[in-house]
Design an enzyme around this catalytic site. Structure first.
Site, PDB file in Angstrom:
ATOM      1  N   VAL A 191      -7.583  12.527   7.141  1.00 16.22           N
ATOM      2  CA  VAL A 191      -8.007  11.375   8.554  1.00 16.22           C
ATOM      3  C   VAL A 191      -7.584   9.935   7.873  1.00 16.22           C
ATOM      4  O   VAL A 191      -8.302   9.612   6.872  1.00 16.22           O
ATOM      5  CB  VAL A 191      -9.274  11.424   8.922  1.00 16.22           C
ATOM      6  N   HIS A 230     -12.805  12.395   5.367  1.00 13.88           N
ATOM      7  CA  HIS A 230     -11.995  13.824   5.459  1.00 13.88           C
ATOM      8  C   HIS A 230     -10.515  13.297   4.967  1.00 13.88           C
ATOM      9  O   HIS A 230      -9.936  12.296   5.270  1.00 13.88           O
ATOM     10  CB  HIS A 230     -11.767  13.950   7.000  1.00 13.88           C
ATOM     11  N   GLN A 273      -9.619   0.909  11.826  1.00 14.17           N
ATOM     12  CA  GLN A 273      -9.311  -0.258  10.680  1.00 14.17           C
ATOM     13  C   GLN A 273      -8.958  -1.478  11.679  1.00 14.17           C
ATOM     14  O   GLN A 273      -8.022  -2.020  11.253  1.00 14.17           O
ATOM     15  CB  GLN A 273      -7.955   0.358  10.022  1.00 14.17           C
ATOM     16  N   THR A 307     -14.588   0.091  12.421  1.00  8.40           N
ATOM     17  CA  THR A 307     -14.072   0.864  13.518  1.00  8.40           C
ATOM     18  C   THR A 307     -14.736   0.179  14.729  1.00  8.40           C
ATOM     19  O   THR A 307     -15.886  -0.428  14.891  1.00  8.40           O
ATOM     20  CB  THR A 307     -14.476   2.372  13.531  1.00  8.40           C
ATOM     21  N   TYR A 361       0.256   4.588  -2.385  1.00  7.70           N
ATOM     22  CA  TYR A 361       0.142   5.738  -2.076  1.00  7.70           C
ATOM     23  C   TYR A 361       1.181   6.878  -2.567  1.00  7.70           C
ATOM     24  O   TYR A 361       0.916   7.974  -3.153  1.00  7.70           O
ATOM     25  CB  TYR A 361       0.152   5.742  -0.442  1.00  7.70           C
ATOM     26  N   ALA A 406     -19.655   3.312   8.886  1.00 14.79           N
ATOM     27  CA  ALA A 406     -20.602   4.336   8.518  1.00 14.79           C
ATOM     28  C   ALA A 406     -21.265   4.069   7.072  1.00 14.79           C
ATOM     29  O   ALA A 406     -20.691   3.243   6.368  1.00 14.79           O
ATOM     30  CB  ALA A 406     -19.773   5.741   8.349  1.00 14.79           C
ATOM     31  N   TYR A 459     -12.749  10.243  -0.024  1.00 15.30           N
ATOM     32  CA  TYR A 459     -13.970  10.122   0.781  1.00 15.30           C
ATOM     33  C   TYR A 459     -13.628  10.524   2.229  1.00 15.30           C
ATOM     34  O   TYR A 459     -12.494  10.262   2.591  1.00 15.30           O
ATOM     35  CB  TYR A 459     -14.666   8.907   0.682  1.00 15.30           C
ATOM     36  N   ARG A 463       0.861  -1.149   0.050  1.00 12.19           N
ATOM     37  CA  ARG A 463      -0.059   0.185  -0.230  1.00 12.19           C
ATOM     38  C   ARG A 463       0.641   1.299   0.123  1.00 12.19           C
ATOM     39  O   ARG A 463       0.532   2.232  -0.630  1.00 12.19           O
ATOM     40  CB  ARG A 463      -0.896  -0.033   1.276  1.00 12.19           C
TER      41      ARG A 463
END
Length: 256
Positions: free
Chosen positions: A89, A86, A158, A227, A62, A199, A84, A58
């Site tokens: 964050v 913030h 996570q 979470t 990035y 969420a 997506y 990963r």
């Protein structure tokens, strides 16, 4: 640019304006439907998702995200990176892209968005100001001895990646979550009830709010987006010395 978690519900007027006025819009969002929605605002929307690959580290993905965005910036274009939630964050690439752009003399700005944390407070009815709230990445929480306060909320992000150290996997299994349970048992009883939270990303979805005892964590399915919300297991402890000092100060003020 952060566009929040739930499609269409969380985007700010300023975020929409930046998307509409950009020459190129790069996206790393939660759903293909969100990408289609963004394409209604700008004709040149490019997904960053193809940079991910099974077995690919990963951190490499990035870094590539930063490079593809910066290539367009260096070409003189007005570039918008849409993430997506913030964008600051649990998102390395946006912070790095802004840092690189500024170091190279380009103006760069991060526009905040509604994060999973904000949604968690609303959906679970948590007020972080009532007894306090501590947040950790789950794997970091496991690898380092943190000073956990069981009288405050504990939020572990996570949790589906519990114990992941390779940077190549998108989930870990029950054995890893058992290690997490063992770490939590240093501070909480095994039957302490916690909530797995995720969420809602689409307006017709309901958030995941699954309650279970800590001991049950190895037995459920978890994703990278989940979470863990751990409520306090004991009352706040009064510091009598400090309380007495403050009371004395109040009395002195009243006495004039």
């Amino acid at each position: 640019m952060g566009i929040g978690i739930t499609l269409g519900s969380h985007i700010s007027a300023l975020a929409r304006s930046h998307i509409e006025k950009s020459d190129v819009v790069f996206t790393a969002v939660s759903d293909g439907i969100v990408e289609l929605w963004l394409k209604e605002m700008n004709p040149d929307v490019r997904s960053l998702q193809p940079l991910y690959a099974e077995g690919k580290p990963r951190p490499q993905t990035y870094r590539e995200m930063v490079e593809v965005m910066m290539a367009e910036v260096r070409a003189g274009k007005r570039v918008c990176g849409v993430f997506y939630g913030h964008p600051g964050v649990f998102a390395w690439a946006p912070h790095r892209a802004i840092k690189v752009a500024r170091e190279e003399g380009y103006p760069a700005h991060m526009e905040p968005g509604i994060s999973s944390e904000d949604c968690l407070y609303a959906d679970l009815g948590v007020d972080p100001g009532r007894v306090g709230c501590q947040h950790f990445d789950t794997t970091q929480f496991m690898l380092f001895r943190r000073n956990v306060d069981p009288s405050a909320w504990l939020i572990l992000w996570q949790v589906g990646l519990a114990g992941e150290q390779t940077g190549r996997r998108f989930a870990t299994g029950p054995a890893y979550r058992q290690v997490l349970v063992d770490v939590l048992l240093r501070h909480y009883p095994a039957d302490h009830e916690v909530t797995v939270y995720r969420a809602a990303t689409l307006p017709l979805q309901a958030p995941r709010m699954e309650q279970l005892p800590i001991s049950g964590l190895p037995d459920i399915d978890l994703s990278m987006s989940d979470t863990l919300a751990v409520p306090p297991c004991r009352e706040l402890e009064v510091d009598d010395d400090i309380r007495n000092r403050l009371t004395a100060l109040d009395e002195a003020i009243v006495a004039g």
